[in-house]
Design a protein around this motif. Structure first.
Motif, PDB file in Angstrom:
ATOM      1  N   LEU A  79      35.728   3.339  28.801  1.00  0.00           N
ATOM      2  CA  LEU A  79      36.636   2.271  28.400  1.00  0.00           C
ATOM      3  C   LEU A  79      37.370   2.618  27.112  1.00  0.00           C
ATOM      4  O   LEU A  79      38.522   2.202  26.911  1.00  0.00           O
ATOM      5  CB  LEU A  79      35.866   0.959  28.253  1.00  0.00           C
ATOM      6  N   LEU A  80      36.734   3.403  26.245  1.00  0.00           N
ATOM      7  CA  LEU A  80      37.405   3.860  25.031  1.00  0.00           C
ATOM      8  C   LEU A  80      38.601   4.744  25.384  1.00  0.00           C
ATOM      9  O   LEU A  80      39.702   4.570  24.856  1.00  0.00           O
ATOM     10  CB  LEU A  80      36.413   4.621  24.151  1.00  0.00           C
ATOM     11  N   GLY A  81      38.394   5.694  26.300  1.00  0.00           N
ATOM     12  CA  GLY A  81      39.501   6.539  26.743  1.00  0.00           C
ATOM     13  C   GLY A  81      40.580   5.734  27.447  1.00  0.00           C
ATOM     14  O   GLY A  81      41.778   5.980  27.259  1.00  0.00           O
ATOM     15  N   ALA A  82      40.168   4.751  28.257  1.00  0.00           N
ATOM     16  CA  ALA A  82      41.123   3.944  29.016  1.00  0.00           C
ATOM     17  C   ALA A  82      41.988   3.078  28.108  1.00  0.00           C
ATOM     18  O   ALA A  82      43.115   2.712  28.473  1.00  0.00           O
ATOM     19  CB  ALA A  82      40.379   3.057  30.013  1.00  0.00           C
ATOM     20  N   ALA A  83      41.495   2.727  26.919  1.00  0.00           N
ATOM     21  CA  ALA A  83      42.276   1.931  25.975  1.00  0.00           C
ATOM     22  C   ALA A  83      43.087   2.803  25.017  1.00  0.00           C
ATOM     23  O   ALA A  83      44.224   2.484  24.684  1.00  0.00           O
ATOM     24  CB  ALA A  83      41.345   1.016  25.180  1.00  0.00           C
ATOM     25  N   TRP A  84      42.500   3.911  24.580  1.00  0.00           N
ATOM     26  CA  TRP A  84      43.117   4.727  23.534  1.00  0.00           C
ATOM     27  C   TRP A  84      44.325   5.527  24.039  1.00  0.00           C
ATOM     28  O   TRP A  84      45.380   5.534  23.394  1.00  0.00           O
ATOM     29  CB  TRP A  84      42.079   5.675  22.942  1.00  0.00           C
ATOM     30  N   GLY A  98      23.716  20.267  29.225  1.00  0.00           N
ATOM     31  CA  GLY A  98      25.009  20.579  29.823  1.00  0.00           C
ATOM     32  C   GLY A  98      25.460  19.501  30.787  1.00  0.00           C
ATOM     33  O   GLY A  98      26.635  19.133  30.818  1.00  0.00           O
ATOM     34  N   LEU A  99      24.534  18.974  31.591  1.00  0.00           N
ATOM     35  CA  LEU A  99      24.864  17.903  32.528  1.00  0.00           C
ATOM     36  C   LEU A  99      25.300  16.654  31.781  1.00  0.00           C
ATOM     37  O   LEU A  99      26.297  16.011  32.137  1.00  0.00           O
ATOM     38  CB  LEU A  99      23.661  17.597  33.416  1.00  0.00           C
ATOM     39  N   ALA A 100      24.558  16.291  30.728  1.00  0.00           N
ATOM     40  CA  ALA A 100      24.916  15.111  29.946  1.00  0.00           C
ATOM     41  C   ALA A 100      26.293  15.272  29.314  1.00  0.00           C
ATOM     42  O   ALA A 100      27.093  14.333  29.289  1.00  0.00           O
ATOM     43  CB  ALA A 100      23.866  14.855  28.869  1.00  0.00           C
ATOM     44  N   ALA A 101      26.578  16.479  28.810  1.00  0.00           N
ATOM     45  CA  ALA A 101      27.889  16.742  28.214  1.00  0.00           C
ATOM     46  C   ALA A 101      28.983  16.638  29.273  1.00  0.00           C
ATOM     47  O   ALA A 101      30.063  16.096  29.017  1.00  0.00           O
ATOM     48  CB  ALA A 101      27.902  18.123  27.557  1.00  0.00           C
ATOM     49  N   GLY A 102      28.707  17.166  30.465  1.00  0.00           N
ATOM     50  CA  GLY A 102      29.685  17.072  31.534  1.00  0.00           C
ATOM     51  C   GLY A 102      29.942  15.639  31.936  1.00  0.00           C
ATOM     52  O   GLY A 102      31.089  15.241  32.174  1.00  0.00           O
ATOM     53  N   ILE A 103      28.889  14.818  32.007  1.00  0.00           N
ATOM     54  CA  ILE A 103      29.045  13.421  32.411  1.00  0.00           C
ATOM     55  C   ILE A 103      29.855  12.643  31.389  1.00  0.00           C
ATOM     56  O   ILE A 103      30.774  11.895  31.735  1.00  0.00           O
ATOM     57  CB  ILE A 103      27.665  12.771  32.623  1.00  0.00           C
ATOM     58  N   VAL A 104      29.551  12.804  30.102  1.00  0.00           N
ATOM     59  CA  VAL A 104      30.250  12.014  29.094  1.00  0.00           C
ATOM     60  C   VAL A 104      31.702  12.449  28.971  1.00  0.00           C
ATOM     61  O   VAL A 104      32.603  11.615  28.789  1.00  0.00           O
ATOM     62  CB  VAL A 104      29.518  12.080  27.732  1.00  0.00           C
ATOM     63  N   ASN A 105      31.974  13.736  29.085  1.00  0.00           N
ATOM     64  CA  ASN A 105      33.367  14.188  29.076  1.00  0.00           C
ATOM     65  C   ASN A 105      34.109  13.684  30.308  1.00  0.00           C
ATOM     66  O   ASN A 105      35.284  13.311  30.241  1.00  0.00           O
ATOM     67  CB  ASN A 105      33.426  15.714  29.014  1.00  0.00           C
ATOM     68  N   THR A 106      33.427  13.696  31.464  1.00  0.00           N
ATOM     69  CA  THR A 106      34.031  13.169  32.679  1.00  0.00           C
ATOM     70  C   THR A 106      34.370  11.694  32.510  1.00  0.00           C
ATOM     71  O   THR A 106      35.455  11.240  32.905  1.00  0.00           O
ATOM     72  CB  THR A 106      33.081  13.346  33.872  1.00  0.00           C
ATOM     73  N   SER A 107      33.458  10.938  31.931  1.00  0.00           N
ATOM     74  CA  SER A 107      33.694   9.507  31.731  1.00  0.00           C
ATOM     75  C   SER A 107      34.938   9.280  30.890  1.00  0.00           C
ATOM     76  O   SER A 107      35.798   8.453  31.236  1.00  0.00           O
ATOM     77  CB  SER A 107      32.476   8.866  31.044  1.00  0.00           C
ATOM     78  N   TYR A 108      35.060   9.994  29.786  1.00  0.00           N
ATOM     79  CA  TYR A 108      36.211   9.801  28.898  1.00  0.00           C
ATOM     80  C   TYR A 108      37.506  10.216  29.589  1.00  0.00           C
ATOM     81  O   TYR A 108      38.519   9.518  29.500  1.00  0.00           O
ATOM     82  CB  TYR A 108      36.016  10.591  27.604  1.00  0.00           C
ATOM     83  N   GLN A 109      37.491  11.363  30.294  1.00  0.00           N
ATOM     84  CA  GLN A 109      38.719  11.845  30.930  1.00  0.00           C
ATOM     85  C   GLN A 109      39.141  10.965  32.110  1.00  0.00           C
ATOM     86  O   GLN A 109      40.326  10.702  32.291  1.00  0.00           O
ATOM     87  CB  GLN A 109      38.534  13.296  31.388  1.00  0.00           C
ATOM     88  N   ILE A 110      38.170  10.523  32.912  1.00  0.00           N
ATOM     89  CA  ILE A 110      38.514   9.628  34.018  1.00  0.00           C
ATOM     90  C   ILE A 110      39.058   8.316  33.470  1.00  0.00           C
ATOM     91  O   ILE A 110      40.042   7.759  33.974  1.00  0.00           O
ATOM     92  CB  ILE A 110      37.289   9.391  34.917  1.00  0.00           C
ATOM     93  N   GLY A 111      38.416   7.806  32.422  1.00  0.00           N
ATOM     94  CA  GLY A 111      38.925   6.596  31.787  1.00  0.00           C
ATOM     95  C   GLY A 111      40.345   6.789  31.286  1.00  0.00           C
ATOM     96  O   GLY A 111      41.208   5.918  31.459  1.00  0.00           O
ATOM     97  N   GLY A 113      35.199  -3.368  26.614  1.00  0.00           N
ATOM     98  CA  GLY A 113      34.271  -2.329  26.177  1.00  0.00           C
ATOM     99  C   GLY A 113      33.350  -2.806  25.072  1.00  0.00           C
ATOM    100  O   GLY A 113      32.145  -2.516  25.082  1.00  0.00           O
ATOM    101  N   ALA A 114      33.898  -3.552  24.111  1.00  0.00           N
ATOM    102  CA  ALA A 114      33.066  -4.081  23.025  1.00  0.00           C
ATOM    103  C   ALA A 114      32.003  -5.033  23.565  1.00  0.00           C
ATOM    104  O   ALA A 114      30.827  -4.980  23.152  1.00  0.00           O
ATOM    105  CB  ALA A 114      33.947  -4.791  21.997  1.00  0.00           C
ATOM    106  N   LEU A 115      32.396  -5.905  24.489  1.00  0.00           N
ATOM    107  CA  LEU A 115      31.450  -6.870  25.055  1.00  0.00           C
ATOM    108  C   LEU A 115      30.357  -6.165  25.857  1.00  0.00           C
ATOM    109  O   LEU A 115      29.161  -6.467  25.700  1.00  0.00           O
ATOM    110  CB  LEU A 115      32.200  -7.858  25.941  1.00  0.00           C
TER     111      LEU A 115
END
Length: 482
Positions: free
Chosen positions: A281-286, A399-412, A456-458
């Motif tokens: 949601l941060l990526g989707a707003a920013w 590595g998996l955790a890094a891939g997931i969080v980067n994926t989340s930000y980029q998809i957002g 996202g804040a809520l």
């Protein structure tokens, strides 16, 4: 001695130089999403893009990046983070050459997709290396995460600024060629200052990687297509349904494989899912905010490419200072949950303020103060949510955790930009040459981005626990060593 401690011993005092290379990776990955912005009109004219397909110069990179990040994280865990880091830079350089030398729209899109594939290997391996080098020392880890995080907004704004400089004083292909010497420099230095990273045995789910990438591409295509074709048109609904079906098939496949690309059980780790939602949601707003303000500066206020990039430098400096000096202190005093929630709430306030832009406004009144508020919010939200997502997983799945969080930000980022662009177009943002209509459209998109940040804040307030990611990371490394 743990693998982390051994890695720190190998690197010694050179670990900060290694951090410089890791931050450079984050800088380049994000810069490549923004550097093309001011060059798009010339690319459209030279390569024959039509207005609808021009957006794929951006989307091809983001879709390949977001879709292949999980594969990049898995490869980092199996083959060693430094090796995948270096391979990613080679692929990025090749894609940059293809994009810069392109003489047709199709070749340009292919080059951008190759760039995104390289970035998908670089980003998760870089984060894995960061935790390998600094994970044993909570204070150093917090500082390293802050510097790493600051490289992202710096790359975003530098992309706009450098894109304007290179397009105005050289030519648009140089927005891609600039990557090549930087890639060579990183490759020359990485083996000397970075650990190889832990390696493990296992299989690689290439079918899953293809499925999730195709699913993301189809959904993004549907959202991009919708403003012109209509949300209920077959050309929108068919790819949307196909994309959702592919993503569902990916999840089902991961659930039954012995060695999946994304082990679904990883989401049982406390805070991992919540932190990834915050990043999405941060990526989707920013990203929509950054996109619309750049267009407002050029198309409504009449700033040139160079001046527009320069106008965003205060925002970048605010984010960098906030991430390096302010966010770590807030995390230490109030915990990662409170800092994340406060950051998303502050971002919401800044976006609402920006939504009141006017056709006859000015940079100093309508843009500067509000963007500084959004920058403060981004600085507070990015570091704790990123650190929480990374530290929630076991070290062996870094590595998996890094891939997931980067994926989340980029998809957002991709879906947020596509959706808010559709909203803006519906309210007049497609009426080039009409300042009032453009401003009305940009304002609508900013209101939508504010709603995303507020959600996202809520959600973060309801789902995150009060933890310190640096301390959690250090604890997990200590447990792994015993």
């Amino acid at each position: 001695m743990s693998s982390t401690a051994k890695a720190a011993g190998i690197i010694g005092n050179r670990r900060w130089l290694a951090l410089g290379l890791i931050a450079a990776a984050q800088f380049m990955v994000i810069m490549d999403t923004s550097i093309i912005g001011v060059a798009l009109p010339e690319m459209q004219q030279d390569l024959g893009f039509d207005p609808q397909n021009l957006s794929w110069v951006f989307n091809a990179y983001v879709v390949a990046f977001g879709g292949l990040l999980l594969l990049g994280g898995r490869l980092s865990d199996l083959l060693g983070a430094r090796r995948i880091f270096n391979i990613g830079w080679v692929i990025l350089a090749v894609g940059s050459l293809v994009a810069g030398l392109a003489d047709t729209a199709t070749v340009e899109i292919v080059g951008r997709a190759v760039q995104g594939a390289g970035a998908a290997l670089i980003a998760p391996s870089a984060l894995t290396l960061l935790f390998t080098i600094f994970g044993a020392n909570p204070k150093e880890l917090t500082k390293a995460l802050a510097l790493y995080g600051a490289a992202a907004p710096a790359g975003g704004t530098a992309g706009v600024f450098l894109g304007g400089v290179l397009t105005e004083y050289a030519s648009w292909p140089w927005v891609f060629f600039i990557n090549v010497p930087l890639a060579i420099g990183v490759l020359v230095m990485s083996s000397a200052v970075m650990p190889a990273g832990a390696r493990s045995r296992g299989s690689i789910d290439f079918v899953g990687a293809g499925t999730v990438t195709a699913g993301i591409a189809a959904v993004v295509y549907a959202v991009v297509q919708a403003p012109e074709a209509g949300w209920t048109a077959p050309s929108t609904l068919i790819p949307a349904v196909a994309g959702v079906a592919l993503l569902g098939a990916f999840v089902a496949r991961q659930a039954r494989l012995r060695e999946p690309l994304m082990r679904l059980g990883i989401f049982r780790a406390p805070d991992l899912a919540a932190a990834n939602v915050a990043q999405l949601l941060l990526g989707a707003a920013w990203i929509p905010m950054f996109f619309f303000i750049n267009l407002y500066l050029q198309q409504v206020l009449g700033l040139g490419a160079f001046a527009s990039g320069a106008a965003l430098l205060p925002l970048t400096l605010t984010i960098m200072v906030g991430m390096i000096a302010v966010a770590p202190r807030l995390m230490a005093n109030f915990g990662s949950k409170a800092t994340t929630v406060a950051g998303l709430a502050t971002l919401t306030v800044g976006l609402v303020w920006l939504a009141f832009i006017s056709p006859d406004g000015s940079f100093s009144v309508d843009v500067l103060p509000a963007t500084l508020v959004t920058a403060a919010g981004m600085a507070m939200a990015f570091i704790p949510s990123l650190g929480t997502a990374l530290s929630a997983a076991a070290p062996a799945e870094g590595g998996l955790a890094a891939g997931i969080v980067n994926t989340s930000y980029q998809i957002g980022s991709a879906l947020g930009l596509a959706a808010m662009t559709a909203v803006a177009a519906a309210y007049g943002a497609d009426q080039i040459g009409n300042p009032a209509a453009l401003t009305n459209g940009f304002s609508a998109g900013l209101w939508g981005a504010a709603a995303i940040a507020g959600a996202g804040a809520l959600i973060a307030a309801l789902t995150l626990r009060s933890t310190n990611p640096a301390a959690s990371a250090a604890e997990e490394v200590s447990v792994a060593a015993n």
